[in-house]
Design a protein around this motif. Structure first.
Motif, PDB file in Angstrom:
ATOM      1  N   ILE A  94       0.896  -1.119  -0.033  1.00 14.78           N
ATOM      2  CA  ILE A  94       0.100  -0.089   0.100  1.00 14.78           C
ATOM      3  C   ILE A  94       0.899   1.532   0.096  1.00 14.78           C
ATOM      4  O   ILE A  94       0.562   2.083  -0.511  1.00 14.78           O
ATOM      5  CB  ILE A  94      -0.943   0.023   1.217  1.00 14.78           C
ATOM      6  N   ARG A  95       2.038   1.323   0.744  1.00 10.12           N
ATOM      7  CA  ARG A  95       2.723   2.494   0.727  1.00 10.12           C
ATOM      8  C   ARG A  95       3.402   2.727  -0.435  1.00 10.12           C
ATOM      9  O   ARG A  95       3.707   4.115  -1.021  1.00 10.12           O
ATOM     10  CB  ARG A  95       3.742   2.510   1.896  1.00 10.12           C
ATOM     11  N   THR A 188      14.330  18.047  -3.439  1.00  8.06           N
ATOM     12  CA  THR A 188      14.028  16.954  -4.792  1.00  8.06           C
ATOM     13  C   THR A 188      12.750  16.450  -4.837  1.00  8.06           C
ATOM     14  O   THR A 188      11.804  16.458  -3.675  1.00  8.06           O
ATOM     15  CB  THR A 188      14.973  15.968  -4.534  1.00  8.06           C
ATOM     16  N   ARG A 189      12.343  16.023  -6.012  1.00  2.85           N
ATOM     17  CA  ARG A 189      11.124  15.357  -6.080  1.00  2.85           C
ATOM     18  C   ARG A 189      10.920  14.092  -5.304  1.00  2.85           C
ATOM     19  O   ARG A 189       9.879  13.903  -4.595  1.00  2.85           O
ATOM     20  CB  ARG A 189      10.929  15.068  -7.687  1.00  2.85           C
ATOM     21  N   ALA A 190      12.000  13.401  -5.298  1.00  4.76           N
ATOM     22  CA  ALA A 190      11.899  12.307  -4.305  1.00  4.76           C
ATOM     23  C   ALA A 190      11.485  12.596  -3.084  1.00  4.76           C
ATOM     24  O   ALA A 190      10.795  11.871  -2.344  1.00  4.76           O
ATOM     25  CB  ALA A 190      13.424  11.445  -4.443  1.00  4.76           C
ATOM     26  N   SER A 191      12.347  13.387  -2.443  1.00  4.96           N
ATOM     27  CA  SER A 191      12.176  14.081  -1.029  1.00  4.96           C
ATOM     28  C   SER A 191      10.321  14.545  -0.818  1.00  4.96           C
ATOM     29  O   SER A 191       9.973  13.924   0.277  1.00  4.96           O
ATOM     30  CB  SER A 191      12.753  15.138  -0.886  1.00  4.96           C
ATOM     31  N   LEU A 192      10.029  15.207  -1.704  1.00  6.45           N
ATOM     32  CA  LEU A 192       8.867  15.700  -1.570  1.00  6.45           C
ATOM     33  C   LEU A 192       7.656  14.653  -1.659  1.00  6.45           C
ATOM     34  O   LEU A 192       6.903  14.166  -0.937  1.00  6.45           O
ATOM     35  CB  LEU A 192       8.205  16.530  -2.833  1.00  6.45           C
ATOM     36  N   SER A 193       8.161  13.513  -2.422  1.00  2.83           N
ATOM     37  CA  SER A 193       7.144  12.329  -2.796  1.00  2.83           C
ATOM     38  C   SER A 193       7.062  11.713  -1.416  1.00  2.83           C
ATOM     39  O   SER A 193       6.160  11.056  -0.863  1.00  2.83           O
ATOM     40  CB  SER A 193       7.723  11.423  -3.822  1.00  2.83           C
ATOM     41  N   ASP A 194       8.426  11.549  -0.920  1.00  2.93           N
ATOM     42  CA  ASP A 194       8.480  10.639   0.467  1.00  2.93           C
ATOM     43  C   ASP A 194       7.553  11.580   1.578  1.00  2.93           C
ATOM     44  O   ASP A 194       6.923  10.658   2.391  1.00  2.93           O
ATOM     45  CB  ASP A 194      10.038  10.633   0.895  1.00  2.93           C
ATOM     46  N   TYR A 195       7.663  12.750   1.632  1.00  2.00           N
ATOM     47  CA  TYR A 195       7.002  13.399   2.715  1.00  2.00           C
ATOM     48  C   TYR A 195       5.629  13.230   2.699  1.00  2.00           C
ATOM     49  O   TYR A 195       5.052  12.938   3.443  1.00  2.00           O
ATOM     50  CB  TYR A 195       7.379  14.981   2.693  1.00  2.00           C
ATOM     51  N   LEU A 196       4.893  13.467   1.234  1.00  2.00           N
ATOM     52  CA  LEU A 196       3.272  13.428   0.915  1.00  2.00           C
ATOM     53  C   LEU A 196       3.254  11.814   1.158  1.00  2.00           C
ATOM     54  O   LEU A 196       2.006  11.859   1.890  1.00  2.00           O
ATOM     55  CB  LEU A 196       3.295  13.887  -0.306  1.00  2.00           C
ATOM     56  N   THR A 197       4.047  11.027   0.679  1.00  2.00           N
ATOM     57  CA  THR A 197       3.682   9.526   1.127  1.00  2.00           C
ATOM     58  C   THR A 197       3.454   9.147   2.613  1.00  2.00           C
ATOM     59  O   THR A 197       2.419   8.594   3.118  1.00  2.00           O
ATOM     60  CB  THR A 197       4.727   8.491   0.450  1.00  2.00           C
ATOM     61  N   THR A 198       4.291   9.750   3.380  1.00  2.26           N
ATOM     62  CA  THR A 198       4.156   9.597   4.992  1.00  2.26           C
ATOM     63  C   THR A 198       3.058  10.272   5.255  1.00  2.26           C
ATOM     64  O   THR A 198       2.298   9.547   6.334  1.00  2.26           O
ATOM     65  CB  THR A 198       5.546  10.218   5.396  1.00  2.26           C
ATOM     66  N   ILE A 200       0.072  10.797   3.923  1.00  3.10           N
ATOM     67  CA  ILE A 200      -1.135   9.986   3.362  1.00  3.10           C
ATOM     68  C   ILE A 200      -1.311   8.801   3.981  1.00  3.10           C
ATOM     69  O   ILE A 200      -2.287   8.255   4.438  1.00  3.10           O
ATOM     70  CB  ILE A 200      -0.755  10.066   1.810  1.00  3.10           C
ATOM     71  N   TRP A 201       0.006   7.965   4.167  1.00  2.00           N
ATOM     72  CA  TRP A 201       0.016   6.796   4.714  1.00  2.00           C
ATOM     73  C   TRP A 201      -0.542   6.893   6.269  1.00  2.00           C
ATOM     74  O   TRP A 201      -1.394   5.915   6.540  1.00  2.00           O
ATOM     75  CB  TRP A 201       1.169   6.105   4.495  1.00  2.00           C
ATOM     76  N   HIS A 202      -0.033   7.706   6.733  1.00  2.00           N
ATOM     77  CA  HIS A 202      -0.436   7.778   8.474  1.00  2.00           C
ATOM     78  C   HIS A 202      -1.962   8.062   8.461  1.00  2.00           C
ATOM     79  O   HIS A 202      -2.763   7.663   9.297  1.00  2.00           O
ATOM     80  CB  HIS A 202       0.433   8.692   9.170  1.00  2.00           C
ATOM     81  N   ALA A 203      -2.340   8.840   7.407  1.00  2.00           N
ATOM     82  CA  ALA A 203      -3.727   9.245   7.502  1.00  2.00           C
ATOM     83  C   ALA A 203      -4.683   7.915   7.320  1.00  2.00           C
ATOM     84  O   ALA A 203      -5.747   7.564   7.737  1.00  2.00           O
ATOM     85  CB  ALA A 203      -4.413  10.041   6.523  1.00  2.00           C
ATOM     86  N   VAL A 204      -4.260   7.167   6.307  1.00  2.00           N
ATOM     87  CA  VAL A 204      -4.986   5.975   5.805  1.00  2.00           C
ATOM     88  C   VAL A 204      -4.774   4.911   7.119  1.00  2.00           C
ATOM     89  O   VAL A 204      -5.658   4.069   7.429  1.00  2.00           O
ATOM     90  CB  VAL A 204      -4.311   5.153   4.675  1.00  2.00           C
ATOM     91  N   ASP A 205      -3.420   4.746   7.515  1.00  2.00           N
ATOM     92  CA  ASP A 205      -3.381   3.824   8.663  1.00  2.00           C
ATOM     93  C   ASP A 205      -4.249   4.120   9.902  1.00  2.00           C
ATOM     94  O   ASP A 205      -4.836   3.444  10.434  1.00  2.00           O
ATOM     95  CB  ASP A 205      -1.931   3.982   9.111  1.00  2.00           C
ATOM     96  N   GLY A 206      -4.330   5.369  10.419  1.00  5.22           N
ATOM     97  CA  GLY A 206      -5.334   5.696  11.242  1.00  5.22           C
ATOM     98  C   GLY A 206      -6.917   5.475  10.924  1.00  5.22           C
ATOM     99  O   GLY A 206      -7.339   4.835  11.888  1.00  5.22           O
ATOM    100  N   LEU A 207      -7.023   5.619   9.638  1.00  4.15           N
ATOM    101  CA  LEU A 207      -8.476   5.245   9.532  1.00  4.15           C
ATOM    102  C   LEU A 207      -8.799   3.910   9.574  1.00  4.15           C
ATOM    103  O   LEU A 207      -9.728   3.429  10.143  1.00  4.15           O
ATOM    104  CB  LEU A 207      -8.863   5.704   8.133  1.00  4.15           C
TER     105      LEU A 207
END
Length: 236
Positions: A94-95, A188-198, A200-207
């Protein structure tokens, strides 16, 4: 009943229609090249030069600048959806799926920054346009995300009523972060992707945890899990 003979008026009309559509497509691609070279404030002179024609020829195929803007915006939508939809519908942990979706979007705007600004600003148009291309893009992506979220929530026996507002919230967050990043380029794009993924994942995980479901975000879905059965059903 009148018969249409080969090469008759109807056949010629269809050939001419096909020719005009092909020429419009060529001019849209030329406009995108001109935007990439001259920036989002490109003018019709630069576009005509990129297309190798005069401005009157362009105006034979587009009613006005707003008509050309919409055609370019729709082509931009195709470029975006070609990258984002496979990321949404793909498989994997999922992540990794979340990161793939986020990075696909950021990749498109990174590769086409002037085209993105051209579409978002609408400064090229000479009259108000009825269609909002950016809004349409957000609606398309949010609708695809809402289906994905809703299916997975239902697979775990959870209420899927929030899937649609969740999807729109996620799309808005990623778009706004992308706008900021495109202007600032402070990471970097990779860094922003990682931050946003973190985030979003924690929001999904909490739900999921609120419904008694715990998932390892980096592990393949276990055999027999509701989500895996859902994926198998979709692929069958």
């Amino acid at each position: 009943m009148a018969r249409t003979v080969k090469g008759g008026p109807d056949a010629r009309r269809e050939r001419w229609k096909g020719h005009r559509e092909a020429r419009r497509a060529e001019f849209v691609e030329a406009t995108i090249r001109a935007i990439a070279e001259h920036g989002p404030d490109v003018g019709m002179d630069e576009i005509a030069a990129a297309a190798g024609v005069s401005k009157p020829v362009l105006y034979r195929h587009f009613a006005d600048k707003s008509d050309l803007y919409l055609a370019v915006g729709r082509r931009g939508t195709e470029l975006l959806m070609d990258q984002v939809v496979p990321a949404i519908t793909g498989g994997g942990p999922i992540r990794a799926r979340i990161r793939g979706i986020v990075d696909a979007y950021l990749g498109v705007i990174e590769q086409n920054p002037n085209l993105y600004r051209f579409v978002v600003r609408k400064s090229f148009t000479d009259r108000p346009v009825e269609q909002d291309v950016v809004h349409e893009d957000k609606q398309l992506i949010a609708a695809a995300l809402a289906r994905l979220l809703g299916d997975h929530l239902r697979a775990y026996g959870m209420d899927s009523g929030g899937a649609e507002p969740w999807a729109h919230a996620l799309v808005g967050m990623v778009q706004n972060a992308g706008d900021w990043w495109l202007d600032r380029q402070s990471m970097t794009r990779a860094s922003l992707s990682d931050y946003l993924t973190t985030i979003i994942w924690h929001a999904v995980d909490g739900l999921l945890r609120s419904g008694g479901v715990t998932l390892d975000p980096d592990a393949p879905l276990a055999a027999g899990s509701p989500a895996l059965r859902l994926v198998d059903a979709e692929e069958a």
